[in-house]
Design a protein around this motif. Structure first.
Motif, PDB file in Angstrom:
ATOM      1  N   VAL A  80       0.862  -1.187   0.000  1.00 17.38           N
ATOM      2  CA  VAL A  80       0.000   0.000   0.000  1.00 17.38           C
ATOM      3  C   VAL A  80       0.892   1.229   0.000  1.00 17.38           C
ATOM      4  CG1 VAL A  80      -1.810   1.276   1.192  1.00 17.38           C
ATOM      5  CG2 VAL A  80      -1.739  -1.221   1.351  1.00 17.38           C
ATOM      6  N   PHE A  81       0.741   2.045  -1.020  1.00 21.18           N
ATOM      7  CA  PHE A  81       1.499   3.297  -1.079  1.00 21.18           C
ATOM      8  C   PHE A  81       0.539   4.437  -0.773  1.00 21.18           C
ATOM      9  CE2 PHE A  81       3.067   7.017  -3.496  1.00 21.18           C
ATOM     10  CZ  PHE A  81       4.229   7.224  -2.759  1.00 21.18           C
ATOM     11  N   ARG A  82       0.927   5.244   0.187  1.00 20.29           N
ATOM     12  CA  ARG A  82       0.069   6.381   0.556  1.00 20.29           C
ATOM     13  C   ARG A  82       0.808   7.671   0.306  1.00 20.29           C
ATOM     14  NH1 ARG A  82      -1.314   8.974   5.449  1.00 20.29           N
ATOM     15  NH2 ARG A  82      -0.101   7.521   6.701  1.00 20.29           N
ATOM     16  N   GLU A  86      -4.210   9.959  -0.651  1.00 20.15           N
ATOM     17  CA  GLU A  86      -4.455   8.982  -1.703  1.00 20.15           C
ATOM     18  C   GLU A  86      -3.763   7.663  -1.372  1.00 20.15           C
ATOM     19  OE1 GLU A  86      -3.199  10.172  -5.536  1.00 20.15           O
ATOM     20  OE2 GLU A  86      -4.250   8.540  -6.554  1.00 20.15           O
ATOM     21  N   LEU A  87      -4.510   6.590  -1.475  1.00 17.56           N
ATOM     22  CA  LEU A  87      -3.983   5.252  -1.185  1.00 17.56           C
ATOM     23  C   LEU A  87      -4.040   4.413  -2.456  1.00 17.56           C
ATOM     24  CD1 LEU A  87      -5.730   4.058   2.113  1.00 17.56           C
ATOM     25  CD2 LEU A  87      -3.323   4.571   1.823  1.00 17.56           C
ATOM     26  N   VAL A  88      -2.937   3.699  -2.737  1.00 11.08           N
ATOM     27  CA  VAL A  88      -2.959   2.753  -3.844  1.00 11.08           C
ATOM     28  C   VAL A  88      -2.498   1.402  -3.303  1.00 11.08           C
ATOM     29  CG1 VAL A  88      -2.188   2.205  -6.168  1.00 11.08           C
ATOM     30  CG2 VAL A  88      -2.369   4.588  -5.459  1.00 11.08           C
ATOM     31  N   CYS A  89      -3.302   0.384  -3.518  1.00 17.97           N
ATOM     32  CA  CYS A  89      -2.978  -0.950  -3.014  1.00 17.97           C
ATOM     33  C   CYS A  89      -2.629  -1.856  -4.204  1.00 17.97           C
ATOM     34  CB  CYS A  89      -4.165  -1.514  -2.241  1.00 17.97           C
ATOM     35  SG  CYS A  89      -3.808  -3.058  -1.410  1.00 17.97           S
ATOM     36  N   PHE A  90      -1.466  -2.496  -4.145  1.00 19.65           N
ATOM     37  CA  PHE A  90      -1.004  -3.366  -5.228  1.00 19.65           C
ATOM     38  C   PHE A  90      -1.090  -4.835  -4.796  1.00 19.65           C
ATOM     39  CE2 PHE A  90       1.280   0.660  -5.611  1.00 19.65           C
ATOM     40  CZ  PHE A  90       1.043   0.996  -6.929  1.00 19.65           C
ATOM     41  N   TYR A  91      -1.562  -5.654  -5.703  1.00 20.56           N
ATOM     42  CA  TYR A  91      -1.656  -7.088  -5.446  1.00 20.56           C
ATOM     43  C   TYR A  91      -0.791  -7.821  -6.477  1.00 20.56           C
ATOM     44  CZ  TYR A  91      -5.867  -5.680  -2.942  1.00 20.56           C
ATOM     45  OH  TYR A  91      -6.750  -5.066  -2.101  1.00 20.56           O
ATOM     46  N   ILE A 103      -8.378  -1.762   2.338  1.00 20.09           N
ATOM     47  CA  ILE A 103      -6.948  -1.513   2.135  1.00 20.09           C
ATOM     48  C   ILE A 103      -6.286  -1.346   3.497  1.00 20.09           C
ATOM     49  CG2 ILE A 103      -5.286   0.113   1.179  1.00 20.09           C
ATOM     50  CD1 ILE A 103      -7.276   0.713  -1.039  1.00 20.09           C
ATOM     51  N   PRO A 104      -5.168  -2.039   3.730  1.00 12.46           N
ATOM     52  CA  PRO A 104      -4.521  -1.962   5.055  1.00 12.46           C
ATOM     53  C   PRO A 104      -4.095  -0.541   5.403  1.00 12.46           C
ATOM     54  CG  PRO A 104      -3.592  -3.750   3.744  1.00 12.46           C
ATOM     55  CD  PRO A 104      -4.467  -2.970   2.836  1.00 12.46           C
ATOM     56  N   GLN A 204      -0.743  -7.209 -11.083  1.00 15.52           N
ATOM     57  CA  GLN A 204      -1.851  -7.542 -11.961  1.00 15.52           C
ATOM     58  C   GLN A 204      -3.110  -6.788 -11.568  1.00 15.52           C
ATOM     59  OE1 GLN A 204      -1.785  -9.744 -14.789  1.00 15.52           O
ATOM     60  NE2 GLN A 204       0.314  -9.069 -14.401  1.00 15.52           N
ATOM     61  N   ARG A 205      -3.182  -6.467 -10.289  1.00 16.65           N
ATOM     62  CA  ARG A 205      -4.386  -5.786  -9.831  1.00 16.65           C
ATOM     63  C   ARG A 205      -3.986  -4.667  -8.880  1.00 16.65           C
ATOM     64  NH1 ARG A 205      -8.037 -10.027  -7.003  1.00 16.65           N
ATOM     65  NH2 ARG A 205      -6.101 -10.394  -5.922  1.00 16.65           N
ATOM     66  N   GLN A 206      -4.741  -3.649  -8.898  1.00 12.86           N
ATOM     67  CA  GLN A 206      -4.522  -2.607  -7.909  1.00 12.86           C
ATOM     68  C   GLN A 206      -5.833  -1.865  -7.684  1.00 12.86           C
ATOM     69  OE1 GLN A 206      -1.596  -0.132 -10.121  1.00 12.86           O
ATOM     70  NE2 GLN A 206      -3.022   1.542  -9.722  1.00 12.86           N
ATOM     71  N   GLN A 207      -5.968  -1.312  -6.503  1.00 10.60           N
ATOM     72  CA  GLN A 207      -7.129  -0.469  -6.246  1.00 10.60           C
ATOM     73  C   GLN A 207      -6.645   0.757  -5.502  1.00 10.60           C
ATOM     74  OE1 GLN A 207     -10.044  -1.979  -3.469  1.00 10.60           O
ATOM     75  NE2 GLN A 207      -8.582  -3.373  -2.546  1.00 10.60           N
ATOM     76  N   SER A 208      -7.318   1.833  -5.715  1.00  9.82           N
ATOM     77  CA  SER A 208      -6.897   3.061  -5.058  1.00  9.82           C
ATOM     78  C   SER A 208      -8.105   3.797  -4.495  1.00  9.82           C
ATOM     79  CB  SER A 208      -6.145   3.962  -6.034  1.00  9.82           C
ATOM     80  OG  SER A 208      -6.936   4.207  -7.153  1.00  9.82           O
ATOM     81  N   THR A 209      -7.858   4.553  -3.461  1.00  8.01           N
ATOM     82  CA  THR A 209      -8.918   5.369  -2.880  1.00  8.01           C
ATOM     83  C   THR A 209      -8.364   6.759  -2.635  1.00  8.01           C
ATOM     84  OG1 THR A 209      -8.346   4.835  -0.593  1.00  8.01           O
ATOM     85  CG2 THR A 209      -9.939   3.404  -1.679  1.00  8.01           C
ATOM     86  N   PHE A 210      -9.225   7.705  -2.712  1.00  2.02           N
ATOM     87  CA  PHE A 210      -8.841   9.071  -2.390  1.00  2.02           C
ATOM     88  C   PHE A 210      -9.874   9.589  -1.414  1.00  2.02           C
ATOM     89  CE2 PHE A 210      -8.707  13.654  -2.907  1.00  2.02           C
ATOM     90  CZ  PHE A 210      -7.341  13.889  -2.822  1.00  2.02           C
TER      91      PHE A 210
END
Lengths: 319, 169
Positions: A80-82, A86-91, A103-104, A204-210
């Motif tokens: 998880v990069f913050r 803004e948070l981006v979670c990579f899988y 997201i952790p 392959q997958r990622q999700q992000s939240t703001f």
């Protein structure tokens, strides 16, 4: 001259009679700032009931913005990069981890304001000694609570106030959840490369939240009402709308340190049944009430969740 | 026939299936529908060897492979319990009486009763309702956790759903 002496005496007396916990509240605010504005790298474990997970964290405060990389060390290497809000979670490729999970996030990493007046109305703060955690001396602050919420224990690093360990305790003093640094370097030089997600690009997958700036939450137009709240809890988020083809009304409440969410929707499975499940300090109660499904989820005792579920009144349901 | 899936089913019969076991069984049922019958037969064999009274409420099926080992006991999760309920109803497990004949000196033989009933029972419906409710709960948990991270000091972790049912009424 006499007047000045009198004023000084009054100030001295007033100062001496401040609540014993005043210093603890100051440390709490120092902790919130330290969590976001201190540069550090380390590893922590989180125990929730019987489940333990481990993470590494690198945090840098740069030009008024938090930059943080969180990596899950067990199982799939979720990252998880913050950057600020803004948070981006990579899988990783082939990850079995579900994107349905939240997201952790490390404790207090996304709390930008602590309402100490409100917290001090619900908790009593006392210093219960000093302990060494991850190589640092910490002040241990116990936040005792009433029957409607869990007590909490915080280990705050003596110089910076950084949170080294925290626990949620039930009324018997049993630890329900624990966060604890096992390795930590405070005020470390954090290189740019340390904040670079390893999975970025290859994931392959990622999700992000703001995080959006929220207006004052408003549930005035809701079809349901909560007729009772434990003292100190305030509405922090309200939503009414279609979710998975069902009209749902959702309210989140917080007392500044802990929170719960109440969901109301019309009709659902589990007719005439009440189910209670728990994971660590989190309780989830699902109840059916006159054709409406009431769900209470939160880090609150069972007794609170049960009482809340009986305090929902539904007036007119449009959908 | 997937050996690991058989082992999972054996653990399931012993009430020791983990969430992974249940997921493995569901996957096997998707890939190999014949597993339904084989597991049904296996459940009867195991029940008889354990001295349980049987009421067979499932269609007749083929022969069975005996699993080689049984997993160590694990805490049954909320999810596992619910999915177990679904499978139990769907596969129509045979153990109904479930009292141990070893403790009943006057019971000279094991009664096996064949009953023809539809597989779709109230238990099946209940299990489906529970599964739907559990999926809903996972969704709610995520929504709550995200809000909680803004207004409380609660750590957010993507832990596998491992709820332990503690009460129901």
């Amino acid at each position: 001259m006499m007047l000045l002496r009198l004023v000084l005496v009054v100030i001295a007396v007033t100062g001496a009679s401040l609540p014993a916990s005043a210093m603890e509240w100051h440390w709490l605010e120092q902790m919130r700032v330290a969590v976001q504005q201190t540069d550090y790298r380390g590893e922590f474990v989180h125990r929730r009931g019987d489940t333990i997970s481990a993470y590494s964290i690198v945090h840098r405060y740069d030009q008024g913005k938090s930059l943080e990389l969180l990596q899950q060390l067990d199982g799939d290497m979720i990252e998880v990069f913050r950057e600020g809000e803004e948070l981006v979670c990579f899988y990783p490729e082939g990850s079995s981890s579900s994107m349905n999970h939240p997201i952790p996030a490390a404790p207090f990493s996304q709390v930008y304001e602590l309402d100490l007046d409100r917290i001090s109305d619900s908790y009593m703060a006392t210093t219960v000694g000093e302990e060494r955690v991850a190589g640092y001396i910490a002040r241990v602050v116990l936040l005792s609570a009433d029957q409607w919420r869990y007590s909490q224990k915080l280990w705050l690093e003596k110089d910076t106030g950084l949170l080294l360990q925290s626990e949620m305790l039930d009324t018997d003093g049993k630890v329900l959840e624990q966060f604890r640094f096992t390795r930590l370097e405070i005020n470390a030089e954090i290189a740019e490369s340390e904040l670079q997600p390893k999975l970025e690009g290859s994931a392959q997958r990622q999700q992000s939240t703001f995080r959006m700036k929220m207006n004052q939450p408003d549930d005035e137009s809701f079809n349901s009402q909560l007729t009772w709240l434990p003292e100190g809890f305030q509405l922090t988020h309200a939503f009414a709308g279609m979710q998975a083809d069902k009209w749902t009304e959702r309210r989140s409440y917080s007392d500044g340190l802990t929170s719960f969410t109440v969901f109301v929707e019309k009709g659902m499975a589990m007719k005439n049944k009440t189910s209670l499940a728990k994971m660590g300090a989190t309780n989830a109660l699902m109840a059916e009430q006159s054709g409406y499904a009431i769900t209470v989820v939160g880090e609150i005792p069972t007794v609170t969740a049960k009482k809340l579920a009986t305090q929902i009144e539904v007036t007119a349901w449009a959908m | 026939m997937n050996k690991k899936a058989n082992e999972s089913f054996s653990a399931f019969l012993d009430g020791e299936a983990s969430e992974l076991d249940v997921q493995r069984m569901l996957k096997e049922l998707d890939n190999n529908p014949e597993a339904f019958g084989q597991w049904h037969s296996l459940s009867k064999v195991k029940a008889v060897t354990q001295g349980d009274v049987l009421v067979d409420a499932a269609p007749k099926m083929a022969s069975v492979e005996q699993p080689e080992e049984v997993k160590a006991p694990v805490v049954k999760s909320w999810r596992a319990r619910i999915i177990q309920g679904s499978i139990a109803a769907g596969v129509a497990l045979v153990v109904v009486g479930s009292f141990n004949l070893m403790q009943q000196e006057q019971a000279p033989e094991i009664p096996v009763v064949q009953v023809d009933v539809p597989v779709q029972t109230n238990q099946t419906l209940l299990a489906e309702q529970q599964l739907e409710a559990q999926e809903r709960l996972e969704f709610y948990l995520r929504e709550h956790a995200e809000q909680a991270s803004f207004t409380s000091g609660h750590v957010v972790v993507p832990a596998e759903f491992n709820w332990q049912e503690v009460a129901g009424e």
